[in-house]
Design a protein around this motif. Structure first.
Motif, PDB file in Angstrom:
ATOM      1  N   GLN A 128       0.818  -1.215   0.000  1.00 28.32           N
ATOM      2  CA  GLN A 128       0.000   0.000   0.000  1.00 28.32           C
ATOM      3  C   GLN A 128       0.856   1.271   0.000  1.00 28.32           C
ATOM      4  O   GLN A 128       0.507   2.260  -0.650  1.00 28.32           O
ATOM      5  CB  GLN A 128      -0.928  -0.008   1.211  1.00 28.32           C
ATOM      6  CG  GLN A 128      -1.983  -1.112   1.167  1.00 28.32           C
ATOM      7  CD  GLN A 128      -2.845  -1.143   2.404  1.00 28.32           C
ATOM      8  OE1 GLN A 128      -2.703  -0.299   3.293  1.00 28.32           O
ATOM      9  NE2 GLN A 128      -3.735  -2.129   2.497  1.00 28.32           N
ATOM     10  N   LEU A 129       1.972   1.222   0.722  1.00 27.91           N
ATOM     11  CA  LEU A 129       2.893   2.377   0.704  1.00 27.91           C
ATOM     12  C   LEU A 129       3.436   2.602  -0.693  1.00 27.91           C
ATOM     13  O   LEU A 129       3.556   3.751  -1.154  1.00 27.91           O
ATOM     14  CB  LEU A 129       4.032   2.149   1.695  1.00 27.91           C
ATOM     15  CG  LEU A 129       3.658   2.209   3.187  1.00 27.91           C
ATOM     16  CD1 LEU A 129       4.860   1.862   4.046  1.00 27.91           C
ATOM     17  CD2 LEU A 129       3.138   3.594   3.555  1.00 27.91           C
ATOM     18  N   HIS A 184       1.990   1.731  -3.513  1.00 23.07           N
ATOM     19  CA  HIS A 184       0.898   2.251  -4.348  1.00 23.07           C
ATOM     20  C   HIS A 184       0.679   3.739  -4.085  1.00 23.07           C
ATOM     21  O   HIS A 184       0.439   4.513  -5.039  1.00 23.07           O
ATOM     22  CB  HIS A 184      -0.386   1.468  -4.064  1.00 23.07           C
ATOM     23  CG  HIS A 184      -0.313   0.035  -4.468  1.00 23.07           C
ATOM     24  ND1 HIS A 184      -1.198  -0.912  -4.015  1.00 23.07           N
ATOM     25  CD2 HIS A 184       0.558  -0.619  -5.289  1.00 23.07           C
ATOM     26  CE1 HIS A 184      -0.901  -2.088  -4.540  1.00 23.07           C
ATOM     27  NE2 HIS A 184       0.168  -1.941  -5.309  1.00 23.07           N
ATOM     28  N   ALA A 185       0.750   4.140  -2.825  1.00 25.05           N
ATOM     29  CA  ALA A 185       0.580   5.554  -2.502  1.00 25.05           C
ATOM     30  C   ALA A 185       1.703   6.388  -3.106  1.00 25.05           C
ATOM     31  O   ALA A 185       1.465   7.492  -3.635  1.00 25.05           O
ATOM     32  CB  ALA A 185       0.536   5.733  -0.986  1.00 25.05           C
ATOM     33  N   PHE A 186       2.932   5.890  -3.042  1.00 20.53           N
ATOM     34  CA  PHE A 186       4.061   6.626  -3.625  1.00 20.53           C
ATOM     35  C   PHE A 186       3.906   6.742  -5.137  1.00 20.53           C
ATOM     36  O   PHE A 186       4.130   7.815  -5.722  1.00 20.53           O
ATOM     37  CB  PHE A 186       5.375   5.916  -3.265  1.00 20.53           C
ATOM     38  CG  PHE A 186       6.581   6.549  -3.899  1.00 20.53           C
ATOM     39  CD1 PHE A 186       7.115   7.731  -3.406  1.00 20.53           C
ATOM     40  CD2 PHE A 186       7.185   5.973  -5.012  1.00 20.53           C
ATOM     41  CE1 PHE A 186       8.230   8.324  -3.997  1.00 20.53           C
ATOM     42  CE2 PHE A 186       8.298   6.549  -5.608  1.00 20.53           C
ATOM     43  CZ  PHE A 186       8.816   7.737  -5.096  1.00 20.53           C
ATOM     44  N   HIS A 190       1.171   6.681  -6.790  1.00 21.00           N
ATOM     45  CA  HIS A 190       0.090   7.622  -7.079  1.00 21.00           C
ATOM     46  C   HIS A 190       0.582   9.065  -6.956  1.00 21.00           C
ATOM     47  O   HIS A 190       0.144   9.943  -7.721  1.00 21.00           O
ATOM     48  CB  HIS A 190      -1.074   7.390  -6.119  1.00 21.00           C
ATOM     49  CG  HIS A 190      -2.235   8.312  -6.356  1.00 21.00           C
ATOM     50  ND1 HIS A 190      -3.066   8.209  -7.458  1.00 21.00           N
ATOM     51  CD2 HIS A 190      -2.682   9.384  -5.641  1.00 21.00           C
ATOM     52  CE1 HIS A 190      -3.978   9.168  -7.418  1.00 21.00           C
ATOM     53  NE2 HIS A 190      -3.780   9.891  -6.324  1.00 21.00           N
ATOM     54  N   ALA A 191       1.453   9.303  -5.990  1.00 21.11           N
ATOM     55  CA  ALA A 191       2.016  10.654  -5.865  1.00 21.11           C
ATOM     56  C   ALA A 191       2.923  10.974  -7.049  1.00 21.11           C
ATOM     57  O   ALA A 191       2.945  12.105  -7.549  1.00 21.11           O
ATOM     58  CB  ALA A 191       2.789  10.774  -4.547  1.00 21.11           C
ATOM     59  N   PRO A 226      -0.076  10.809 -10.679  1.00 16.47           N
ATOM     60  CA  PRO A 226      -1.493  10.977 -10.303  1.00 16.47           C
ATOM     61  C   PRO A 226      -2.434  11.069 -11.490  1.00 16.47           C
ATOM     62  O   PRO A 226      -3.646  11.165 -11.316  1.00 16.47           O
ATOM     63  CB  PRO A 226      -1.474  12.295  -9.517  1.00 16.47           C
ATOM     64  CG  PRO A 226      -0.366  13.085 -10.156  1.00 16.47           C
ATOM     65  CD  PRO A 226       0.674  12.081 -10.596  1.00 16.47           C
ATOM     66  N   LYS A 255       0.960   1.036 -13.087  1.00 13.30           N
ATOM     67  CA  LYS A 255       0.056   2.106 -13.527  1.00 13.30           C
ATOM     68  C   LYS A 255      -0.607   1.809 -14.864  1.00 13.30           C
ATOM     69  O   LYS A 255      -1.702   2.296 -15.119  1.00 13.30           O
ATOM     70  CB  LYS A 255       0.821   3.434 -13.619  1.00 13.30           C
ATOM     71  CG  LYS A 255       1.422   3.912 -12.305  1.00 13.30           C
ATOM     72  CD  LYS A 255       0.354   4.186 -11.262  1.00 13.30           C
ATOM     73  CE  LYS A 255      -0.487   5.379 -11.573  1.00 13.30           C
ATOM     74  NZ  LYS A 255      -1.436   5.710 -10.496  1.00 13.30           N
ATOM     75  N   GLU A 292      -3.251  -1.568 -12.240  1.00 10.77           N
ATOM     76  CA  GLU A 292      -4.309  -0.660 -11.791  1.00 10.77           C
ATOM     77  C   GLU A 292      -5.441  -0.547 -12.801  1.00 10.77           C
ATOM     78  O   GLU A 292      -6.615  -0.623 -12.425  1.00 10.77           O
ATOM     79  CB  GLU A 292      -3.690   0.702 -11.487  1.00 10.77           C
ATOM     80  CG  GLU A 292      -4.648   1.678 -10.825  1.00 10.77           C
ATOM     81  CD  GLU A 292      -3.964   2.975 -10.463  1.00 10.77           C
ATOM     82  OE1 GLU A 292      -4.401   4.041 -10.950  1.00 10.77           O
ATOM     83  OE2 GLU A 292      -2.985   2.922  -9.695  1.00 10.77           O
TER      84      GLU A 292
END
Length: 860
Positions: free
Chosen positions: A60-61, A63-65, A67-68, A71, A529, A533
């Motif tokens: 999850q970390l 994926h969050a990175f 996404h940042a 985006p 990505k 996703e």
């Protein structure tokens, strides 16, 4: 030409055996509703769902990175344009404006990855260069290379701060290495699960192939359920068709029969009771009239004697002598005046008797009207048996047609080579499985090499960490605050040397690590990505389903390839979603395009002969007789029983008068009260005796007569109500019976045809239910295609959850460690000065503050 895959899919719709004509008897469901049971289905064991466990937090970390970093939404239009051009036009004609725009769009979408990759490449290029210059600079006694340390008052504070920062940095690097190691181990452990997932999917495909033939056999065998129900209804055509005809006739005929014995709204089961009550009422009138006529004479005689006796008593001297008081005289006068009321009122002797009417009613009751009516009902209720007798030949013909229909349905099992296609499909599965098994050693070998490479990369960082931790340990434990820089101990000096060794290895390994991290980042990040996703959001399916993408002549690729009809609405997303819901492959693949089950299983096609036979049913109900002549004559006799000839007004007039002109009991009470006012003596005693006589007359004669009058009143009123419209009711009943008889005998054809059509529709409805059940089962339960969506989900799990997530977690941990090597180098170089033994140091004189080293230089 149909492809082998198309033939395989078509074969799933056909049966591989003959229709089972005889099956085990089943308990029949309620009429009109068939129970075909549940289509037998195997259980697919593949659970296409992945739970990463604790390492999921790291996923999850990542994926969050990502996404940042990226985006932007999925570039659907950009990928479609690039796919249509097949990337060739952009490479050969990149100077065209449209190609430049596409290039800029791609760069804009990848700008986050481009910036991160540029930083990584810059790091990888500059680190060895900086390391080289740093080494040369130290060789020239610069950049901390000079073995001399100036004395400062805050040296201990600086040393402690640098040590703390270096230790903290090393901890961050350690965490990053542990994350990378965990991701590496997770990938290796998940590679071992690939075989389990593949084997599970292959077993599901075998289950799919094995169950499909059995399921289609079951569909065809369930024709026996519809057949048995049709035969059951044919065997019971009397209660079913005849019962319906009887029920509809009953709605018209039953009211007429009810009116035979329903004079005033009474139900038919109370009709006989009404006749009996009429007879009983007449008997009561006759008996009561006899009692009253006899009682009136006796009562009149007794009352006359009582009056005479009272008059003689009142002639007593005590009532009119001069010696008697005025009160007694007045009382005697009053009693004498009231004696005129003591006489009868009603005269029943003038009323005629009802013996003629009673004799006629006795004659009417002798006829058992109930039995006559029951014979009419029996004649009407015999409709089912009449239908059975008149439809024997039709039922026999329809039963013979049932086997022919079964043979027609069974013939569809031979329309396609089902068993051959399923056997070929099984062979294909085994061949593919064997090929995959052959790759397992190569996969294990490649995974081992990958694991060794990743461990080597982690060991590079671990080596630097080892030097850092050992340097901090030795430097901290060997440090002596009383020792000068030139007299530091061996342990402290070793710590500083280890720190510098770590700095050297950092320069040697960091550029390699960053280069690897950058490469893995670009590959894994873009796979996440652009593949993983979009797969979860189904954007990837929209790209694949883009019209005219794969073939410029095909709107939709799948139906264009399989059915040569690209306009058919069959997309990869719809196919995947339908199979994901575990529906049948018939609906998922839109096989109705090449095998329209509705045209093959046409109700009209199969049942036209049955309809023709049932339409030939002709039922004649002219043999039904609702009310025989005997019953009609009995009703007519009842209507002329003479009830209307009775003079009800005279009877009711006499009944309403009462037995006597005055209430004898009240007269006795009044006489007694007046007697009590007289003085005691013979007069009073004689009058009290008369009071007792009156009360005895009331009790023994008047009360029975009043009861008889009440019975007479009720009976006369009942007879009056019955006789008021009896002829009209009897006529209406007879007319209704004649109309109903005419309806049954002459005009029941339309009703019979209607019920026959309903019965035919019910029989045909069983075939319709069966065919609709077959269609629904084909769409939802037969050849459930969940294994195919499971295969795609399994590929997604192995690619994204096993490989991409682990790979991304690896580069995130290793990249984090590599980035923190830079502050680690700076802190280690500065901290080493406080641990290593210096060649020279600053020495201060007590008087002058000039350092000793500078003084010696000036002296020389």
């Amino acid at each position: 030409m149909w492809t082998p895959g198309t033939l395989l899919l078509l074969s799933l719709l056909c049966a591989s055996g003959e229709l089972q004509q005889e099956t085990e008897p089943r308990r029949l469901p309620p009429p009109g509703k068939l129970d075909f049971g549940y289509v037998p289905a195997g259980v697919y064991e593949t659970l296409a769902h992945y739970e990463p466990g604790p390492i999921g937090i790291l996923f999850q970390l990542v994926h969050a990175f990502l996404h940042a970093v990226q985006p932007n939404v999925f570039p659907h239009d950009l990928i479609v344009k690039l796919a249509k051009d097949k990337f060739g036009a952009i490479q050969t004609e990149y100077q065209k404006p449209e190609n430049i725009v596409l290039t800029l769009q791609a760069i804009y979408y990848e700008i986050g990855f481009v910036i991160c990759a540029a930083v990584g490449l810059l790091f990888a290029v500059l680190m060895p260069i900086v390391g080289l210059f740093f080494c040369m600079c130290r060789c020239c006694d610069n950049c901390g290379g000079e073995m001399h340390q100036r004395q400062r008052k805050n040296a201990d504070c600086r040393r402690g701060l640098l040590g703390t920062l270096l230790f903290s940095t090393s901890l961050v690097i350690t965490i990053g290495v542990l994350c990378a190691y965990a991701a590496n181990q997770n990938l290796s452990s998940q590679v071992k699960n690939i075989r389990r997932l593949v084997n599970s999917n292959m077993r599901d495909l075998h289950t799919f192939a094995n169950d499909t033939s059995m399921q289609i056999d079951y569909l065809i065998s369930q024709y026996a359920t519809a057949k048995n129900k049709v035969i059951y209804d044919l065997d019971n055509i009397g209660p079913l068709l005849g019962g319906r005809i009887h029920e509809q006739l009953d709605k018209e005929v039953h009211p007429a029969l009810d009116q035979v014995l329903n004079m005033a709204g009474v139900k038919i089961q109370r009709a006989i009771k009404a006749m009996r009550e009429t007879k009983e009422a007449l008997e009561n009138v006759s008996a009561s009239l006899v009692v009253l006529q006899e009682g009136v004479g006796k009562l009149d005689f007794n009352l006359s004697q009582v009056r005479s006796r009272i008059n003689r008593t009142l002639n007593d001297p005590g009532c009119h002598d001069e010696e008697s008081d005025a009160t007694t005289a007045q009382l005697c006068h009053n009693i004498r005046q009231s004696l005129s009321q003591l006489q009868i009122s009603a005269n029943f002797t003038r009323l005629p008797d009802v013996n003629p009417q009673l004799e006629k009613m006795n004659d009417v009751v002798k006829t058992d009207l109930s039995a006559v009516v029951q014979r009419g009902f029996s004649s009407l209720n015999d409709t089912p048996h009449m239908v059975i007798d008149q439809t024997t030949s039709v039922v026999s013909s329809v039963r013979n047609l049932m086997d022919g229909i079964g043979n027609n349905i069974s013939s569809f099992s031979k329309a396609f080579p089902v068993q051959t296609c399923l056997s070929n499909f099984t062979i294909f599965i085994n061949h593919v499985h064997a090929k995959i098994e052959d790759y397992y050693p190569e996969i294990d070998k490649m995974d081992f090499y990958r694991w060794i490479g990743c461990i080597a990369l982690c060991c590079m960082v671990v080596l630097v960490l080892a030097f850092n931790y050992l340097g901090l340990l030795c430097g901290t434990l060997g440090y002596d605050k009383h020792a000068s820089p030139t007299t530091r101990g061996c342990v402290s000096n070793t710590g500083g040397t280890l720190l510098m060794a770590g700095v050297g290895f950092s320069f040697i390994f960091s550029w390699v690590l960053m280069g690897v991290v950058t490469a893995i980042f670009l590959a894994g990040g873009n796979m996440e990505k652009l593949i993983c996703e979009p797969f979860h959001t189904k954007e990837l399916f929209k790209v694949v389903d883009t019209p005219y993408l794969i073939n410029p002549e095909w709107k939709n690729f799948i139906p264009g390839y399989m059915y040569n009809d690209s306009n058919l609405e069959l997309t990869a997303e719809s196919l995947y979603s339908t199979c994901k819901k575990n529906k049948g492959i018939y609906s998922a693949m839109r096989l109705d395009k090449v095998f329209n089950i509705s045209s093959f299983l046409n109700t009209t096609l199969f049942t036209k002969d049955v309809v023709s036979q049932l339409d030939s049913v002709k039922i004649d109900l002219r043999g039904i007789t609702l009310l025989e002549a005997e019953g009609k004559q009995n009703l007519q006799d009842f209507s002329v029983a003479g009830l209307s000839e009775i003079n009800y007004a005279d009877y009711l007039e006499e009944v309403n008068k009462g037995v006597t002109a005055v209430d004898v009991l009240s007269f006795a009470k009044e006489l007694e009260s007046q007697t009590d006012l007289m003085p005691r003596g013979p007069l009073q005693t004689a009058l009290k005796g008369h009071v007792s006589t009156l009360r005895q007359i009331h009790r023994q004669q008047i009360v029975p007569m009043e009861q008889a009058m009440s019975a007479l009143n009720q009976s006369m009123r009942f007879l009056e109500r019955t006789a008021s419209d009896l002829p009209n009711k009897i006529i209406a009943v007879l007319d209704a019976i004649e109309a109903a008889q005419y309806l049954i005998s002459q005009n029941a054809t339309l009703l019979i045809n209607q019920e026959t059509r309903k019965y035919t529709a019910t029989i045909i409805g069983y075939f319709h239910q069966y065919i609709e059940w077959v269609k629904t089962s084909l769409a939802l339960e037969v050849a459930q295609c969940k294994p195919f969506s499971n295969i795609l989900d399994t590929v997604e799990i192995m690619t994204c959850s096993f490989l991409v997530d682990s790979m991304n977690t690896f580069w995130m941990g290793l990249g984090c460690s590599t980035l923190f090597l830079l502050p680690s180098v700076i802190l280690a170089v500065k901290l080493a000065k406080y641990y290593r033994r210096m060649d020279t140091e600053d020495v201060y004189d007590d008087i002058e503050t000039i350092p000793m080293k500078n003084a010696l230089d000036n002296w020389n």
